[in-house]
Write an enzyme that holds these catalytic residues in place. Structure first.
Site, PDB file in Angstrom:
ATOM      1  N   ASP A 111      -1.904 -17.329  -1.584  1.00  0.00           N
ATOM      2  CA  ASP A 111      -1.999 -15.639  -1.101  1.00  0.00           C
ATOM      3  C   ASP A 111      -0.533 -15.338  -0.367  1.00  0.00           C
ATOM      4  O   ASP A 111      -0.224 -15.891   0.576  1.00  0.00           O
ATOM      5  CB  ASP A 111      -3.168 -15.482   0.248  1.00  0.00           C
ATOM      6  N   SER A 191       8.742  -0.330  -8.183  1.00  0.00           N
ATOM      7  CA  SER A 191       8.071   0.673  -8.869  1.00  0.00           C
ATOM      8  C   SER A 191       9.036   1.917  -8.905  1.00  0.00           C
ATOM      9  O   SER A 191       9.691   2.337  -7.876  1.00  0.00           O
ATOM     10  CB  SER A 191       6.548   1.139  -8.412  1.00  0.00           C
ATOM     11  N   TYR A 204       1.098   2.973  -1.033  1.00  0.00           N
ATOM     12  CA  TYR A 204       1.811   2.392  -2.217  1.00  0.00           C
ATOM     13  C   TYR A 204       3.155   2.838  -2.268  1.00  0.00           C
ATOM     14  O   TYR A 204       4.127   1.865  -2.562  1.00  0.00           O
ATOM     15  CB  TYR A 204       0.905   2.469  -3.684  1.00  0.00           C
ATOM     16  N   ASN A 205       3.385   4.138  -2.611  1.00  0.00           N
ATOM     17  CA  ASN A 205       4.810   4.678  -2.554  1.00  0.00           C
ATOM     18  C   ASN A 205       5.741   3.955  -1.393  1.00  0.00           C
ATOM     19  O   ASN A 205       6.872   3.568  -2.042  1.00  0.00           O
ATOM     20  CB  ASN A 205       4.703   6.092  -2.704  1.00  0.00           C
ATOM     21  N   ALA A 206       5.351   3.904  -0.354  1.00  0.00           N
ATOM     22  CA  ALA A 206       6.028   3.509   0.804  1.00  0.00           C
ATOM     23  C   ALA A 206       6.436   2.032   0.714  1.00  0.00           C
ATOM     24  O   ALA A 206       7.267   1.551   0.972  1.00  0.00           O
ATOM     25  CB  ALA A 206       5.408   3.937   2.184  1.00  0.00           C
ATOM     26  N   SER A 207       5.477   1.310   0.270  1.00  0.00           N
ATOM     27  CA  SER A 207       5.554  -0.153   0.144  1.00  0.00           C
ATOM     28  C   SER A 207       6.506  -0.418  -1.114  1.00  0.00           C
ATOM     29  O   SER A 207       7.423  -1.511  -0.633  1.00  0.00           O
ATOM     30  CB  SER A 207       4.377  -1.054  -0.132  1.00  0.00           C
ATOM     31  N   LYS A 208       6.668   0.286  -1.874  1.00  0.00           N
ATOM     32  CA  LYS A 208       7.472   0.137  -3.143  1.00  0.00           C
ATOM     33  C   LYS A 208       8.990   0.610  -2.698  1.00  0.00           C
ATOM     34  O   LYS A 208      10.036  -0.104  -2.914  1.00  0.00           O
ATOM     35  CB  LYS A 208       7.081   0.769  -4.337  1.00  0.00           C
TER      36      LYS A 208
END
Length: 317
Positions: A111, A191, A204-208
């Site tokens: 993990d 991404s 998701y956008n923020a993590s990428k």
């Protein structure tokens, strides 16, 4: 009219000389940079890293882009360490990689969001192969598409940042000493959403975006000791993408790229020493559009994803 001509006669010549001088100065300043870029371009045309018997560690290798990356490296004769939280799904990928040309493949269940697991899969790779040449941070999740104002609670979405950002940072932390020894390379699958955000995918956008910023910073800090290739794919035809489409129909309006072609481009660019790679290539057009026409881009996205106000919708009492 004679006044206009007199002004032109007086002003046009010195003005043209000033403009010409500015152009010449810009060209002189830019020449060394352009020459440097030309050398890099020529180098990329004639040089590609030979991956035969080199060791590549890939996270999230059980399906999607990670699986295809394993096959692309296998075709180049690399030895593989395949990591995924679903170890049971790695066996078939390992068998296919061997059949495609990889001389040695190990599978590790781990993990990436756990610091101890990240240390373990790097250690197991080193214990088995004795070296590490490419680290591919591919493991990632998207989550259920949701408007920010409709979040039930933020804790439901923390796993996205933990997997996408910290999952890449943890493995990198433990791999850096070994990659320095081999003068290796880090490949991170971010991404296009990191610089061209899609509505309903805010976390998701923020993590990428965080991944891109983190690894650009790391590249500055490491200098030439370790190469870093940042991949920014568009919406790719994977199980993750289809789960998002099932949850939110408007996401189906996005054209899906090929996971095979995406992985092929990523490995090719990594072996060529590129700093960035985007697949499909047309996605790169979105960046200047966003910079030059941000209002139009925002309006277009609200229209495509049905976020414009509906004038025919009755207001509730």
């Amino acid at each position: 009219m004679s006044v206009v001509f007199n002004i032109l006669n007086v002003a046009l010549t010195p003005l043209s000389m000033i403009i010409l001088s500015i152009i010449i100065i810009i060209i002189i300043i830019m020449l060394p940079f352009l020459y440097f870029k030309l050398l890099i371009y020529v180098k990329k045309l004639v040089y590609t890293e030979n991956m035969t018997m080199k060791v590549v560690l890939i996270t999230g290798a059980a399906t999607g882009i990670g699986e295809q990356l394993a096959y692309e490296y296998a075709k180049r004769g690399a030895r593989l360490s395949l990591v995924d939280i679903r170890k049971e799904n790695l066996g078939a990928v390992a068998d296919m990689a061997r059949s495609l040309g990889s001389p040695d493949v190990i599978i590790i269940g781990a993990d990436v969001t756990k610091l101890e697991d990240s240390k373990r899969f790097v250690d197991e790779t080193m214990n088995h192969f004795g070296q590490l040449d490419h680290l591919v941070n591919n493991a990632g999740v998207i989550g259920v598409p949701t408007l920010v104002e409709d979040f039930p609670n933020f804790t439901k979405y923390t796993s996205i940042m933990e997997t996408n950002f910290w999952g890449a940072a943890y493995g990198t932390l433990y791999a850096i000493p070994h990659l320095k020894n081999s003068k290796g390379r880090i490949i991170v699958v971010a991404s296009a959403c990191g610089w061209f955000p899609i509505p309903r995918l805010s976390i998701y956008n923020a993590s990428k975006a965080a991944i891109i910023s983190f690894f650009e910073t790391l590249r500055i800090e490491l200098g030439w000791s370790i190469g870093i290739t940042i991949a920014t794919p568009g919406f790719i035809n994977t199980n993750l993408a289809w789960r998002v489409i099932e949850d939110e129909a408007t996401m189906g309006r996005l054209p899906l790229g090929s996971a095979f072609e995406c992985a092929k481009d990523i490995v090719k660019s990594a072996c060529r020493g590129d700093m960035y790679v985007t697949n499909p290539s047309w996605v790169k057009v979105l960046f200047p559009c966003k910079v030059l026409f941000p209002e139009l881009v925002d309006w277009g996205q609200r229209h495509i994803f049905e976020l414009l106000p509906n004038p025919y919708k009755k207001k509730s009492n």
